[in-house]
Design a protein around this motif. Structure first.
Motif, PDB file in Angstrom:
ATOM      1  N   ARG A  67      24.801  40.284  32.424  1.00 50.02           N
ATOM      2  CA  ARG A  67      25.511  41.149  31.480  1.00 50.02           C
ATOM      3  C   ARG A  67      27.025  41.132  31.683  1.00 50.02           C
ATOM      4  NH1 ARG A  67      21.732  46.618  31.427  1.00 50.02           N
ATOM      5  NH2 ARG A  67      19.717  45.567  31.175  1.00 50.02           N
ATOM      6  N   PHE A  68      27.475  40.578  32.801  1.00 46.51           N
ATOM      7  CA  PHE A  68      28.913  40.532  33.045  1.00 46.51           C
ATOM      8  C   PHE A  68      29.527  39.401  32.230  1.00 46.51           C
ATOM      9  CE2 PHE A  68      29.806  42.799  37.310  1.00 46.51           C
ATOM     10  CZ  PHE A  68      28.946  43.819  36.963  1.00 46.51           C
ATOM     11  N   GLU A  69      30.535  39.743  31.445  1.00 42.91           N
ATOM     12  CA  GLU A  69      31.230  38.750  30.628  1.00 42.91           C
ATOM     13  C   GLU A  69      32.710  38.747  30.966  1.00 42.91           C
ATOM     14  OE1 GLU A  69      29.808  36.646  28.716  1.00 42.91           O
ATOM     15  OE2 GLU A  69      27.779  37.491  28.611  1.00 42.91           O
ATOM     16  N   GLU A  74      42.753  42.169  25.536  1.00 43.13           N
ATOM     17  CA  GLU A  74      43.232  43.508  25.213  1.00 43.13           C
ATOM     18  C   GLU A  74      42.871  44.512  26.305  1.00 43.13           C
ATOM     19  OE1 GLU A  74      41.525  41.587  23.154  1.00 43.13           O
ATOM     20  OE2 GLU A  74      43.049  41.089  21.645  1.00 43.13           O
ATOM     21  N   LEU A  75      41.590  44.505  26.702  1.00 42.22           N
ATOM     22  CA  LEU A  75      41.149  45.432  27.740  1.00 42.22           C
ATOM     23  C   LEU A  75      41.768  45.067  29.087  1.00 42.22           C
ATOM     24  CD1 LEU A  75      39.448  47.810  28.628  1.00 42.22           C
ATOM     25  CD2 LEU A  75      37.471  46.282  28.819  1.00 42.22           C
ATOM     26  N   LYS A  76      41.902  43.774  29.355  1.00 44.23           N
ATOM     27  CA  LYS A  76      42.498  43.338  30.620  1.00 44.23           C
ATOM     28  C   LYS A  76      43.948  43.815  30.730  1.00 44.23           C
ATOM     29  CE  LYS A  76      43.176  38.901  31.583  1.00 44.23           C
ATOM     30  NZ  LYS A  76      42.910  37.496  32.017  1.00 44.23           N
ATOM     31  N   ALA A  77      44.682  43.783  29.616  1.00 47.40           N
ATOM     32  CA  ALA A  77      46.072  44.233  29.625  1.00 47.40           C
ATOM     33  C   ALA A  77      46.180  45.721  29.921  1.00 47.40           C
ATOM     34  CB  ALA A  77      46.728  43.914  28.284  1.00 47.40           C
ATOM     35  N   VAL A  78      45.163  46.497  29.487  1.00 46.21           N
ATOM     36  CA  VAL A  78      45.156  47.936  29.739  1.00 46.21           C
ATOM     37  C   VAL A  78      44.796  48.241  31.191  1.00 46.21           C
ATOM     38  CG1 VAL A  78      44.011  50.130  29.179  1.00 46.21           C
ATOM     39  CG2 VAL A  78      44.634  48.528  27.350  1.00 46.21           C
ATOM     40  N   LYS A  79      43.757  47.574  31.698  1.00 45.94           N
ATOM     41  CA  LYS A  79      43.266  47.849  33.047  1.00 45.94           C
ATOM     42  C   LYS A  79      44.147  47.228  34.132  1.00 45.94           C
ATOM     43  CE  LYS A  79      38.957  47.926  34.175  1.00 45.94           C
ATOM     44  NZ  LYS A  79      38.747  49.337  34.506  1.00 45.94           N
ATOM     45  N   TYR A  80      44.767  46.100  33.829  1.00 44.51           N
ATOM     46  CA  TYR A  80      45.591  45.398  34.827  1.00 44.51           C
ATOM     47  C   TYR A  80      46.963  45.066  34.221  1.00 44.51           C
ATOM     48  CZ  TYR A  80      40.871  44.786  36.663  1.00 44.51           C
ATOM     49  OH  TYR A  80      39.586  44.999  37.103  1.00 44.51           O
ATOM     50  N   PRO A  81      47.778  46.082  33.968  1.00 44.51           N
ATOM     51  CA  PRO A  81      49.083  45.849  33.326  1.00 44.51           C
ATOM     52  C   PRO A  81      50.058  45.135  34.265  1.00 44.51           C
ATOM     53  CG  PRO A  81      48.900  48.125  34.033  1.00 44.51           C
ATOM     54  CD  PRO A  81      47.560  47.504  34.281  1.00 44.51           C
ATOM     55  N   GLU A  93      29.835  45.798  30.204  1.00 44.57           N
ATOM     56  CA  GLU A  93      30.303  46.070  28.842  1.00 44.57           C
ATOM     57  C   GLU A  93      31.381  47.144  28.789  1.00 44.57           C
ATOM     58  OE1 GLU A  93      28.464  47.083  24.392  1.00 44.57           O
ATOM     59  OE2 GLU A  93      27.146  46.946  26.139  1.00 44.57           O
ATOM     60  N   SER A  94      31.241  48.187  29.598  1.00 40.00           N
ATOM     61  CA  SER A  94      32.204  49.293  29.559  1.00 40.00           C
ATOM     62  C   SER A  94      33.471  48.993  30.358  1.00 40.00           C
ATOM     63  CB  SER A  94      31.561  50.573  30.095  1.00 40.00           C
ATOM     64  OG  SER A  94      31.164  50.395  31.445  1.00 40.00           O
ATOM     65  N   GLY A  95      33.418  47.962  31.218  1.00 39.19           N
ATOM     66  CA  GLY A  95      34.591  47.604  32.004  1.00 39.19           C
ATOM     67  C   GLY A  95      34.788  48.428  33.257  1.00 39.19           C
ATOM     68  N   ASP A  96      33.848  49.340  33.581  1.00 39.42           N
ATOM     69  CA  ASP A  96      34.032  50.186  34.762  1.00 39.42           C
ATOM     70  C   ASP A  96      33.557  49.515  36.049  1.00 39.42           C
ATOM     71  OD1 ASP A  96      31.398  50.341  33.916  1.00 39.42           O
ATOM     72  OD2 ASP A  96      31.134  52.388  34.625  1.00 39.42           O
ATOM     73  N   ILE A  97      32.866  48.383  35.931  1.00 43.35           N
ATOM     74  CA  ILE A  97      32.502  47.576  37.089  1.00 43.35           C
ATOM     75  C   ILE A  97      33.048  46.177  36.834  1.00 43.35           C
ATOM     76  CG2 ILE A  97      30.646  46.668  38.531  1.00 43.35           C
ATOM     77  CD1 ILE A  97      28.878  48.932  37.498  1.00 43.35           C
ATOM     78  N   ARG A 170      40.227  23.671  47.258  1.00 50.60           N
ATOM     79  CA  ARG A 170      41.013  22.447  47.417  1.00 50.60           C
ATOM     80  C   ARG A 170      42.483  22.612  47.048  1.00 50.60           C
ATOM     81  NH1 ARG A 170      36.147  20.220  45.687  1.00 50.60           N
ATOM     82  NH2 ARG A 170      36.754  20.471  43.502  1.00 50.60           N
ATOM     83  N   ASP A 171      42.735  23.351  45.966  1.00 51.99           N
ATOM     84  CA  ASP A 171      44.120  23.451  45.506  1.00 51.99           C
ATOM     85  C   ASP A 171      44.750  24.814  45.754  1.00 51.99           C
ATOM     86  OD1 ASP A 171      42.371  24.544  43.706  1.00 51.99           O
ATOM     87  OD2 ASP A 171      43.377  23.805  41.918  1.00 51.99           O
ATOM     88  N   GLY A 172      44.202  25.595  46.685  1.00 47.16           N
ATOM     89  CA  GLY A 172      44.840  26.867  46.986  1.00 47.16           C
ATOM     90  C   GLY A 172      43.915  27.906  47.585  1.00 47.16           C
ATOM     91  N   LEU A 173      44.235  29.151  47.294  1.00 47.75           N
ATOM     92  CA  LEU A 173      43.497  30.296  47.825  1.00 47.75           C
ATOM     93  C   LEU A 173      43.034  31.177  46.680  1.00 47.75           C
ATOM     94  CD1 LEU A 173      42.698  32.110  50.307  1.00 47.75           C
ATOM     95  CD2 LEU A 173      44.926  33.232  49.998  1.00 47.75           C
ATOM     96  N   VAL A 174      41.739  31.466  46.638  1.00 50.25           N
ATOM     97  CA  VAL A 174      41.197  32.398  45.648  1.00 50.25           C
ATOM     98  C   VAL A 174      41.224  33.804  46.251  1.00 50.25           C
ATOM     99  CG1 VAL A 174      39.149  33.120  44.372  1.00 50.25           C
ATOM    100  CG2 VAL A 174      39.725  30.691  44.532  1.00 50.25           C
ATOM    101  N   ILE A 175      41.908  34.704  45.553  1.00 57.10           N
ATOM    102  CA  ILE A 175      41.935  36.107  45.949  1.00 57.10           C
ATOM    103  C   ILE A 175      41.155  36.883  44.893  1.00 57.10           C
ATOM    104  CG2 ILE A 175      43.369  38.133  46.446  1.00 57.10           C
ATOM    105  CD1 ILE A 175      45.644  36.216  47.106  1.00 57.10           C
ATOM    106  N   GLY A 176      40.089  37.524  45.312  1.00 52.43           N
ATOM    107  CA  GLY A 176      39.240  38.245  44.364  1.00 52.43           C
ATOM    108  C   GLY A 176      39.045  39.694  44.762  1.00 52.43           C
ATOM    109  N   SER A 177      38.570  40.475  43.815  1.00 51.50           N
ATOM    110  CA  SER A 177      38.271  41.873  44.110  1.00 51.50           C
ATOM    111  C   SER A 177      37.061  42.322  43.308  1.00 51.50           C
ATOM    112  CB  SER A 177      39.469  42.780  43.784  1.00 51.50           C
ATOM    113  OG  SER A 177      39.690  42.834  42.386  1.00 51.50           O
ATOM    114  N   PHE A 178      36.409  43.344  43.820  1.00 47.86           N
ATOM    115  CA  PHE A 178      35.296  43.992  43.116  1.00 47.86           C
ATOM    116  C   PHE A 178      35.581  45.478  43.106  1.00 47.86           C
ATOM    117  CE2 PHE A 178      31.445  46.524  43.343  1.00 47.86           C
ATOM    118  CZ  PHE A 178      30.793  46.112  42.189  1.00 47.86           C
TER     119      PHE A 178
END
Length: 204
Positions: A67-69, A74-81, A93-97, A170-178
């Motif tokens: 279910r994760f897409e 638009e939503l990304k700009a609001v949550k991560y300005p 779907e709701s973007g809270d996870i 190979r080409d760098g470092l992946v920085i991720g978050s949950f």
């Protein structure tokens, strides 16, 4: 004791037993030991199917809930300005996870990832001095090392469980978050540690 009164007592007793049984079932579902090898997880009484996805423009594969897409712009700009927002975001779907990824280009060896993790954890502690750094871990081996730490971050609409993870590619470092609500922290903690072990670099 009248027959009618006795029947009422029995009915009430059965209702209480049924309610207790339902509450016990809910508690059991909430405390379920999730194993991603089953192909699904249970979070907040909801079953989430898992599937292997190709992410970061084909650089990596990882198990994610079906279910994760990818979050729309638009939503990304609001949550991560701002310019420092993540490059890729996958969410419910709701973007809270949500799970985010950013690729820092450059050369880094897997054994150096832990040092970067420690620098970032100190920076996060500076930003949120009241929050404790938790779960400093390194999982996987060889080229598949993933370093993590987590903390609870106070937000306006309630505390957030924030897990940060790093992996060399190979080409760098992946920085991720949950991120998820603190109310779902206990379940997602064990799930994400398993999911991060499925993070693999592709041959592309």
């Amino acid at each position: 004791m009248s027959e009618i009164y006795a029947e009422e007592i029995i009915r009430n007793k059965r209702k209480l037993e049924q309610a207790a049984s339902q509450e016990a079932l809910k508690e059991a579902l909430y405390q379920i030991e999730n194993d991603i090898s089953n192909g699904y997880v249970v979070v907040k009484y909801e079953t989430l199917e898992l599937e292997e996805r190709t992410i970061l423009d084909g650089r990596l594969t990882m198990l994610l809930p079906t279910r994760f897409e990818e979050m729309n712009e638009e939503l990304k700009a609001v949550k991560y300005p701002g310019p420092e927002g993540p490059e890729w975001v996958y969410s419910n779907e709701s973007g809270d996870i949500s799970i985010t990824f950013t690729l820092e280009k450059g050369e880094i060896k897997p054994k150096e990832v832990t040092e970067v993790r420690d620098v970032l954890s100190r920076e996060m502690k500076r930003l949120y001095p009241a929050s404790a750094i938790e779960e400093k871990k390194t999982i996987g081996d060889g080229e598949n090392l993933v370093s993590t730490f987590s903390m609870d971050i106070p937000l306006i609409d309630g505390d957030c469980y924030h897990l940060l993870f790093l992996r060399a590619v190979r080409d760098g470092l992946v920085i991720g978050s949950f991120d998820c609500s603190i109310k779902e922290k206990k379940q997602w903690q064990q799930i994400m540690m398993q999911i991060l072990e499925t993070l693999k670099e592709t041959d592309a």
